[in-house]
Write a protein that holds these residues in place. Structure first.
Motif, short mmCIF file in Angstrom:
data_model
loop_
_atom_site.label_atom_id
_atom_site.label_comp_id
_atom_site.label_asym_id
_atom_site.label_seq_id
_atom_site.Cartn_x
_atom_site.Cartn_y
_atom_site.Cartn_z
N TRP A 233 -14.70 -16.79 -9.26
CA TRP A 233 -16.09 -16.36 -9.13
C TRP A 233 -16.15 -15.44 -7.91
N MET A 234 -16.32 -14.16 -8.15
CA MET A 234 -16.15 -13.16 -7.10
C MET A 234 -17.40 -12.96 -6.26
N ALA A 235 -17.20 -12.93 -4.96
CA ALA A 235 -18.27 -12.63 -4.01
C ALA A 235 -18.20 -11.16 -3.59
N GLN A 236 -19.28 -10.67 -3.06
CA GLN A 236 -19.36 -9.34 -2.45
C GLN A 236 -18.85 -8.24 -3.38
N THR A 237 -19.26 -8.30 -4.63
CA THR A 237 -18.90 -7.22 -5.55
C THR A 237 -19.85 -6.04 -5.47
N LYS A 238 -20.96 -6.20 -4.74
CA LYS A 238 -21.91 -5.10 -4.56
C LYS A 238 -21.54 -4.23 -3.36
N PHE A 239 -20.60 -4.73 -2.52
CA PHE A 239 -20.05 -3.91 -1.46
C PHE A 239 -18.89 -3.10 -2.03
N PHE A 240 -18.71 -1.88 -1.55
CA PHE A 240 -17.62 -1.05 -2.04
C PHE A 240 -16.66 -0.72 -0.92
N ALA A 241 -15.36 -0.78 -1.26
CA ALA A 241 -14.33 -0.50 -0.26
C ALA A 241 -14.43 0.95 0.20
N ARG A 242 -14.23 1.17 1.47
CA ARG A 242 -14.32 2.52 2.03
C ARG A 242 -13.21 3.41 1.47
N ARG A 243 -13.58 4.63 1.19
CA ARG A 243 -12.66 5.67 0.73
C ARG A 243 -11.95 5.29 -0.57
N SER A 244 -12.50 4.36 -1.32
CA SER A 244 -11.85 3.99 -2.58
C SER A 244 -12.20 4.99 -3.67
N ARG A 245 -11.21 5.51 -4.35
CA ARG A 245 -11.39 6.45 -5.44
C ARG A 245 -10.45 6.05 -6.58
N PRO A 246 -10.96 5.58 -7.71
CA PRO A 246 -12.38 5.41 -8.01
C PRO A 246 -12.98 4.27 -7.19
N ARG A 247 -14.31 4.19 -7.20
CA ARG A 247 -15.01 3.22 -6.38
C ARG A 247 -14.59 1.80 -6.74
N ALA A 248 -14.26 1.01 -5.72
CA ALA A 248 -13.74 -0.34 -5.94
C ALA A 248 -14.64 -1.36 -5.26
N ALA A 249 -15.00 -2.41 -5.99
CA ALA A 249 -15.79 -3.50 -5.42
C ALA A 249 -14.93 -4.28 -4.43
N GLY A 251 -15.05 -7.37 -3.31
CA GLY A 251 -14.62 -8.69 -3.74
C GLY A 251 -13.47 -8.64 -4.73
N ALA A 252 -13.52 -7.67 -5.67
CA ALA A 252 -12.45 -7.52 -6.65
C ALA A 252 -11.16 -7.05 -5.98
N LEU A 253 -11.29 -6.16 -5.00
CA LEU A 253 -10.11 -5.68 -4.29
C LEU A 253 -9.41 -6.83 -3.56
N ARG A 254 -10.19 -7.74 -2.99
CA ARG A 254 -9.59 -8.89 -2.29
C ARG A 254 -8.90 -9.83 -3.27
N VAL A 255 -9.48 -10.00 -4.46
CA VAL A 255 -8.84 -10.83 -5.49
C VAL A 255 -7.49 -10.24 -5.88
N ARG A 256 -7.41 -8.93 -6.05
CA ARG A 256 -6.13 -8.32 -6.41
C ARG A 256 -5.09 -8.56 -5.33
N ARG A 257 -5.48 -8.43 -4.09
CA ARG A 257 -4.52 -8.64 -3.01
C ARG A 257 -4.08 -10.10 -2.91
N LEU A 331 -6.28 -1.25 -11.62
CA LEU A 331 -5.70 -0.20 -12.44
C LEU A 331 -4.32 0.18 -11.92
N SER A 332 -3.30 -0.19 -12.68
CA SER A 332 -1.92 0.15 -12.35
C SER A 332 -1.07 -0.04 -13.59
N GLU A 333 0.15 0.46 -13.56
CA GLU A 333 1.05 0.31 -14.70
C GLU A 333 1.51 -1.13 -14.86
N GLU A 334 1.46 -1.92 -13.78
CA GLU A 334 1.95 -3.29 -13.83
C GLU A 334 0.88 -4.29 -14.28
N THR A 335 -0.38 -3.87 -14.30
CA THR A 335 -1.48 -4.80 -14.58
C THR A 335 -2.31 -4.31 -15.76
#
Length: 376
Positions: A233-249, A251-257, A331-335
């Motif tokens: 259950w992802m938190a902070q998906t309305k915040f967007f990572a700085r300089r992310s192209r394409p725009r990345a939420a 909370g989702a970026l933290r889940v990937r890491r 978004l990657s070739e591995e996922t």
């Protein structure tokens, strides 16, 4: 006032599900009822996390990351699947209290569109304090007491012109009610039944998706899973990572890491445009949304879902070339990343509309995917 409203609204929601059958020991209806009234502004998702943890069976071990996302790992296997749902909503915080007892507000995250703040003008709001919820109304000064210049400024409404009136006569009275700076503020939850099995409410789509994921976690038998499955259950998906192209939420970026999953299925919302005959529509089933076009060999997870659609007579809508801030971090070739979306009309407004037939179909598809597995 809040307690009376809950007593009136929850039976209404019970009526909406007449004809929709769910297992008696795990009620999706109950989860939807409770989730809708739980505040979850970005950065203040602890209210929703607590509610989710209360419903999970004892013995299920969960973890949280430093943004507030909640993780639950079930099953074992060489393959892995991450099931993600956003749980946050756009909200406000108390940014000021003047000597007359009026509150000023600021947004926690950027407005999803230019009219967002004006939708709440003249509407009841709730301030979530340590003592409980405090009611208020968002208003602007009376135009009768303003100068001509002041009236002209109000022709273009902005949040810094508005005051939240909780009925207090002084700053001391505000403090006595327990209201403090940075307390979360959300619109008063209002649930409306519409024709043709449709319902409306603020942040309805995300809260239904969070409830669907909770419903599946409660009823899934870990012993039947043929792969390690992580519910998030992802938190902070309305915040967007700085300089992310394409725009990345964020909370989702933290889940990937944290997980670096190979297969990702996002249970989220997909916007519907009224009158658009080509895009997703209400009442025609969940939306299978994926980046790019399907050419040649169909990826594993997408193939499983399409196989289930073909063999289990589950209606799906297809949305190729779908772009989403929740999908972009993966978004990657591995996922492989897909969105299994709930169609929503008028998203990010106080009257988000969903069709209960789509909710039922999405619940059924997730249940088959997890409970029966796929044998092709």
């Amino acid at each position: 006032m809040k307690r009376r409203r809950l007593k009136i609204t929850i039976p209404l929601l019970h009526l909406l599900f007449v004809g929709f059958s769910y297992p008696s020991d795990v009620s999706l209806e109950k989860l939807l009822e409770e989730n809708f009234f739980v505040p979850a502004p970005s950065g203040y998702e602890h209210f929703m996390v607590k509610k989710i943890q209360e419903h999970l069976p004892q013995g299920m071990f969960t973890e949280k990351d430093n943004l507030g996302s909640l993780y639950l790992i079930m099953g074992k296997g060489a393959k892995s699947l991450a099931l993600l749902a956003p749980m946050d909503e756009v909200g406000y915080i108390v940014s000021g209290i003047n000597e007359e007892g009026y509150l000023r507000l600021d947004r926690v995250v950027p407005a999803p569109h230019m009219l967002y703040d004006s939708f709440h003008l003249g509407q009841p709001m709730l301030i979530w304090t340590e003592k409980g919820a405090v009611s208020g109304v968002l208003a602007i000064p009376s135009t009768h007491i303003l100068s001509r210049e002041g009236r002209q400024q109000l022709q273009r409404f902005s949040l810094d012109q508005a005051y939240l009136d909780i009925g207090a006569q002084s700053k001391a009275e505000v403090n006595k009610k327990g209201v403090r700076m940075l307390d979360a503020v959300t619109p008063l939850p209002e649930f409306t039944r519409l024709a043709r099995d449709r319902i409306a409410g603020a942040s309805l789509g995300n809260k239904i998706c969070a409830a669907l994921l909770l419903h599946q976690a409660k009823k899934t038998d870990a012993a039947k899973l043929d792969k390690q499955t992580t519910f998030v259950w992802m938190a902070q998906t309305k915040f967007f990572a700085r300089r992310s192209r394409p725009r990345a939420a964020l909370g989702a970026l933290r889940v990937r890491r944290n997980l670096n999953p190979k297969s990702v299925l996002i249970v989220g919302t997909v916007p519907v445009e009224r009158g658009n005959q080509e895009g997703p529509s209400l009442g025609k089933g969940p939306v299978l949304a994926y980046p790019g076009e399907t050419q040649g060999r169909i990826p594993d997870l997408q193939g499983e879902i399409m196989w289930l659609e073909f063999n289990k007579v589950i209606q799906l809508q297809k949305f190729p070339n779908f772009e989403s801030s929740l999908m972009s971090p993966f978004l990657s070739e591995e996922t492989e990343v897909l969105t299994l979306g709930l169609p929503v009309l008028f998203p990010s407004t106080p009257v988000e509309i969903v069709d209960l037939k789509d909710v039922q179909a999405l619940e059924k598809l997730l249940s088959i995917l997890l409970d029966e597995g796929v044998k092709k």
